[in-house]
Design a protein around this motif. Structure first.
Motif, short mmCIF file in Angstrom:
data_model
loop_
_atom_site.label_atom_id
_atom_site.label_comp_id
_atom_site.label_asym_id
_atom_site.label_seq_id
_atom_site.Cartn_x
_atom_site.Cartn_y
_atom_site.Cartn_z
N ALA A 67 0.83 -1.21 0.00
CA ALA A 67 0.00 0.00 0.00
C ALA A 67 0.86 1.25 0.00
N ILE A 78 -4.15 4.71 -0.40
CA ILE A 78 -4.14 3.25 -0.41
C ILE A 78 -3.84 2.70 0.99
N VAL A 83 -9.84 -3.17 4.52
CA VAL A 83 -9.92 -4.52 3.99
C VAL A 83 -11.34 -4.74 3.46
N THR A 105 -7.99 -3.17 -4.84
CA THR A 105 -8.78 -3.79 -3.78
C THR A 105 -7.85 -4.30 -2.69
N ASN A 106 -8.22 -4.07 -1.44
CA ASN A 106 -7.46 -4.59 -0.30
C ASN A 106 -8.07 -5.91 0.14
N LEU A 111 -2.85 -6.77 -2.29
CA LEU A 111 -3.64 -5.82 -3.06
C LEU A 111 -3.95 -6.46 -4.41
#
Length: 372
Positions: A67, A78, A83, A105-106, A111
């Motif tokens: 991130a 980021i 989550v 997307t986390n 990622l």
């Protein structure tokens, strides 16, 4: 020519379904099916449309602190991305231009990043050149990507797994569909409620067939995908965005997180940030992205020159079509900043004639994202 093109895991199914195939971003892709572009467009707005977007690049960033590393390449928060959430981002260059836009997307342990098909080779090279050695980049080759879009999308997908009904716009989670783990986000590129589904390639055809067995669902090709996204004011990279266009010129300030702005907790620090933050502060740009609607039935296509009432050239159209839901021609364009005023009259040159158009706020058709 198709023999020289790449194909998605669903290519044979498209042929079986009678799709008209065209080259797109190096792939043999369906531009339309038997319904035709207009009916596909309207079906997605009223029911549910299924799109094969497996040509997009799917990546995993793992190890180290991905991130923090990615924040040096995008003007987006980021680090604080929760989550199970997804965020829109874009890579910037030293001149403040946009080299691609992407979704991040986390998933806690990594990622998950989706990049544009035409840019994925350069994006992977960009990440490899700029991420620290302890962050690994895994290019996902064994998954297809489907989008299920439209007001009936949630009802349809919930019949496969009721978990998806609880998701809201930009939620993402790992969900079991047709007996396999899929990465599902409640997002899309049509302005409608819907989902994007990363599914193992071996099960992609099974999932597609079972979705298409629902009466609400029809295949939708690239033609309607373009008119759907344009009506909802969504940019297409390489047309409405490129390496010479800054986020400020592109009216994408919403895509620059507050934390990354001049007074934010992690201000700047991304490539081209000095120029971009200066443009935000001064509002000093020579051109702006705008929306235009036409008064006749004639569509105004990409590349059409734009003029003021004195016949002075002031800009150019970057995307244009007839909007089936709007019921009139719609376009995106860049014009000199003085003309980026809602309600202004601008003239588009089409086959030697000047057609009157009006600057209108985007989206042209209201977005229908599900926010709970």
């Amino acid at each position: 020519m198709s023999e020289q093109l790449l194909v998605t895991p669903l290519h044979a199914l498209h042929i079986e379904m009678g799709a008209r195939m065209v080259p797109f971003a190096g792939y043999d892709m369906p531009v339309q099916y038997a319904l035709g572009v207009k009916k596909e467009h309207l079906h997605c707005r009223s029911q549910a449309g299924l799109f094969d977007v497996s040509h997009m690049g799917q990546l995993r960033l793992k190890g180290g602190d991905p991130a923090a590393a990615l924040e040096k390449l995008v003007p987006v928060d980021i680090i604080d991305l929760p989550v199970g959430k997804q965020r829109y981002a874009f890579f910037t260059n030293e001149q403040g231009g946009i080299s691609d836009d992407l979704m991040v997307t986390n998933f806690a342990d990594h990622l998950f990043v989706v990049v544009n098909a035409a840019c994925k080779t350069q994006d992977i090279a960009h990440l490899n050149a700029n991420l620290p050695a302890d962050v690994s980049i895994e290019v996902i080759e064994d998954r297809a990507l489907l989008a299920l879009q439209g007001p009936k999308a949630a009802e349809v997908l919930a019949s496969f797994n009721p978990e998806v009904a609880e998701m809201v716009f930009m939620d993402a989670k790992k969900v079991q569909l047709v007996g396999v783990e899929c990465y599902v986000s409640r997002s899309g590129y049509t302005g409608e409620d819907g989902y994007e589904i990363s599914v193992p390639a071996a099960q992609a055809e099974q999932l597609a067939r079972e979705l298409l067995a629902k009466s609400e669902v029809e295949w939708i090709g690239l033609g309607a995908r373009d008119s759907l996204r344009l009506e909802c004011g969504l940019c297409l990279y390489g047309h409405d965005l490129d390496e010479t266009t800054t986020p400020v010129e592109a009216s994408l300030l919403w895509g620059i997180s507050k934390a990354r702005r001049a007074d934010g907790v992690r201000a700047g620090g991304f490539i081209g940030s000095d120029l971009i933050l200066q443009q935000i502060a001064t509002k000093d740009v020579q051109r702006k992205r705008i929306g235009l609607v036409g008064k006749s039935k004639a569509p105004v296509r990409e590349g059409s020159k734009l003029f003021n009432a004195d016949d002075v050239e002031i800009g150019i159209v970057t995307s244009g079509t007839f909007g089936p839901s709007k019921g009139m021609p719609v376009a995106m364009a860049y014009v000199q900043t003085d003309y980026a005023v809602i309600g202004s009259e601008i003239f588009a040159e089409v086959r030697g004639k000047k057609l009157s158009m009006t600057v209108e706020k985007m989206p042209f058709v209201a977005q229908s994202y599900y926010r709970g």
